[in-house]
Design a protein around this motif. Structure first.
Motif, PDB file in Angstrom:
ATOM      1  N   VAL A  46      -7.026  -1.767  -3.812  1.00 21.42           N
ATOM      2  CA  VAL A  46      -6.089  -1.958  -4.913  1.00 21.42           C
ATOM      3  C   VAL A  46      -6.759  -2.776  -6.018  1.00 21.42           C
ATOM      4  O   VAL A  46      -7.444  -3.769  -5.745  1.00 21.42           O
ATOM      5  CB  VAL A  46      -4.810  -2.688  -4.429  1.00 21.42           C
ATOM      6  N   GLU A  47      -6.579  -2.354  -7.260  1.00 22.73           N
ATOM      7  CA  GLU A  47      -7.053  -3.157  -8.391  1.00 22.73           C
ATOM      8  C   GLU A  47      -6.114  -4.342  -8.569  1.00 22.73           C
ATOM      9  O   GLU A  47      -4.887  -4.183  -8.506  1.00 22.73           O
ATOM     10  CB  GLU A  47      -7.078  -2.302  -9.660  1.00 22.73           C
TER      11      GLU A  47
ATOM     12  N   ALA B 275      -7.621 -10.908  -2.220  1.00 23.01           N
ATOM     13  CA  ALA B 275      -8.803 -10.437  -1.498  1.00 23.01           C
ATOM     14  C   ALA B 275      -8.461  -9.297  -0.548  1.00 23.01           C
ATOM     15  O   ALA B 275      -9.191  -8.295  -0.464  1.00 23.01           O
ATOM     16  CB  ALA B 275      -9.441 -11.602  -0.742  1.00 23.01           C
ATOM     17  N   GLU B 276      -7.342  -9.433   0.152  1.00 22.79           N
ATOM     18  CA  GLU B 276      -6.934  -8.388   1.097  1.00 22.79           C
ATOM     19  C   GLU B 276      -6.613  -7.086   0.368  1.00 22.79           C
ATOM     20  O   GLU B 276      -7.014  -5.996   0.797  1.00 22.79           O
ATOM     21  CB  GLU B 276      -5.732  -8.852   1.916  1.00 22.79           C
ATOM     22  N   LEU B 277      -5.912  -7.181  -0.752  1.00 26.34           N
ATOM     23  CA  LEU B 277      -5.573  -5.972  -1.510  1.00 26.34           C
ATOM     24  C   LEU B 277      -6.825  -5.322  -2.084  1.00 26.34           C
ATOM     25  O   LEU B 277      -6.958  -4.091  -2.089  1.00 26.34           O
ATOM     26  CB  LEU B 277      -4.588  -6.305  -2.634  1.00 26.34           C
TER      27      LEU B 277
ATOM     28  N   GLN C 208      -2.843 -17.409  -4.587  1.00 27.76           N
ATOM     29  CA  GLN C 208      -2.747 -16.017  -4.145  1.00 27.76           C
ATOM     30  C   GLN C 208      -4.119 -15.371  -3.914  1.00 27.76           C
ATOM     31  O   GLN C 208      -4.227 -14.155  -3.828  1.00 27.76           O
ATOM     32  CB  GLN C 208      -1.918 -15.217  -5.155  1.00 27.76           C
ATOM     33  N   ALA C 209      -5.132 -16.206  -3.781  1.00 29.19           N
ATOM     34  CA  ALA C 209      -6.493 -15.675  -3.602  1.00 29.19           C
ATOM     35  C   ALA C 209      -6.616 -14.820  -2.339  1.00 29.19           C
ATOM     36  O   ALA C 209      -7.273 -13.772  -2.349  1.00 29.19           O
ATOM     37  CB  ALA C 209      -7.498 -16.821  -3.572  1.00 29.19           C
ATOM     38  N   ASP C 210      -5.995 -15.258  -1.256  1.00 25.67           N
ATOM     39  CA  ASP C 210      -6.111 -14.507   0.000  1.00 25.67           C
ATOM     40  C   ASP C 210      -5.403 -13.158  -0.090  1.00 25.67           C
ATOM     41  O   ASP C 210      -5.909 -12.143   0.421  1.00 25.67           O
ATOM     42  CB  ASP C 210      -5.542 -15.324   1.169  1.00 25.67           C
TER      43      ASP C 210
ATOM     44  N   LEU D 255       0.828  -1.213   0.000  1.00 22.66           N
ATOM     45  CA  LEU D 255       0.000   0.000   0.000  1.00 22.66           C
ATOM     46  C   LEU D 255       0.862   1.262   0.000  1.00 22.66           C
ATOM     47  O   LEU D 255       0.517   2.254  -0.651  1.00 22.66           O
ATOM     48  CB  LEU D 255      -0.938  -0.006   1.202  1.00 22.66           C
ATOM     49  N   ALA D 256       1.992   1.218   0.696  1.00 22.74           N
ATOM     50  CA  ALA D 256       2.885   2.374   0.744  1.00 22.74           C
ATOM     51  C   ALA D 256       3.475   2.699  -0.629  1.00 22.74           C
ATOM     52  O   ALA D 256       3.885   3.837  -0.888  1.00 22.74           O
ATOM     53  CB  ALA D 256       4.009   2.135   1.754  1.00 22.74           C
TER      54      ALA D 256
END
Length: 263
Positions: free
Chosen positions: A85-86, A78-80, A73-75, A59-60
């Motif tokens: 985040v797109e 989902a978090e992003l 990498q689904a988790d 995010l930074a």
């Protein structure tokens, strides 16, 4: 510059592809498992693994796109997404899928023609290897192993690369299973039964140990073990569904098969 300008690559193949297309300036973060190209590892911050990521660090970096691969990498995805985040999670599993992925990624960043030309170049390389393989007197049976405990057989693009390079993949029905858990063998009996003439180990992220494979119960009867045809191909070359698999990866498989044929 059109398209996303600040891309986080959660796996290696988008990084390698964007560098190959000359669009590396868009990359602001990469996977810690990235080895290709080596300058990416030197120049870009490492913010993810396969199943985990440093979300706050991502995010930074203020990304306008994160690119990853598969259910693994689904988790992370989902978090992003929850954090605004797109995200693009690709899910290609075949050689044709890798080529299409390269074209789609190129179009996404505004260099569709360049990506199409690059995919065409990769296809011509595969065609040349297939033409060389067509001259083999016989095609060997090949077993590809992705992991040892539990035993996991090779994924679809790996099986297809074996076929392009002149081999016969011994688990074609399992290779088409998209999830790794569907390619787990309860024991080594099916491998013994299919009696591969070449064994290729590409254990994801750790060194292949041919002596341990040869010592498995009953495996001494396998022709590849009797003939000493146990070979390692490093996982970044054939286990990531990007340019590496279609260049150095398939060339490594072809070299093993050509040497076998000369014996």
């Amino acid at each position: 510059m059109s398209g996303p300008r600040r891309i986080v690559c959660l796996t290696e193949e988008p990084t390698e592809t964007l560098y190959a297309l000359g669009e590396q300036d868009r990359i602001v973060g990469i996977s810690g498992f990235t080895v290709r190209p080596p300058q990416a590892r030197r120049d870009k911050p490492k913010v993810s693994a396969f199943t985990s990521a440093k979300v706050e660090e991502i995010l930074a970096l203020r990304p306008d796109l994160a690119i990853g691969f598969s259910d693994i990498q689904a988790d992370i995805a989902a978090e992003l997404i929850r954090r605004g985040v797109e995200v693009w999670i690709a899910n290609h599993r075949s050689v044709a899928g890798i080529l299409d992925y390269i074209r789609r990624l190129g179009a996404l960043v505004g260099v569709a023609a360049r990506a199409d030309a690059y995919a065409g170049e990769l296809q011509r390389g595969l065609d040349a290897i297939a033409a060389q393989a067509a001259r083999l007197p016989r095609r060997p049976r090949v077993y590809v192993e992705e992991w040892d405990e539990p035993i996991i057989t090779g994924i679809q693009w790996g099986a297809e690369l074996v076929e392009i390079a002149g081999g016969i993949d011994v688990f074609p029905e399992l290779s088409r299973e998209p999830l790794a858990r569907a390619r787990i063998l309860a024991d080594g009996a099916p491998v013994i039964a299919r009696d591969p003439e070449i064994i290729i180990g590409s254990w994801c992220g750790k060194k292949f140990r041919p002596e341990r494979v040869a010592a498995r119960p009953g495996w001494a009867a396998i022709r590849a073990v009797r003939d000493g045809e146990l070979h390692e191909i490093k996982s970044p070359l054939i286990l990531q569904p990007g340019p590496a698999a279609l260049t150095d990866g398939v060339q490594a498989i072809a070299a093993i098969i050509q040497r076998w044929a000369q014996r």
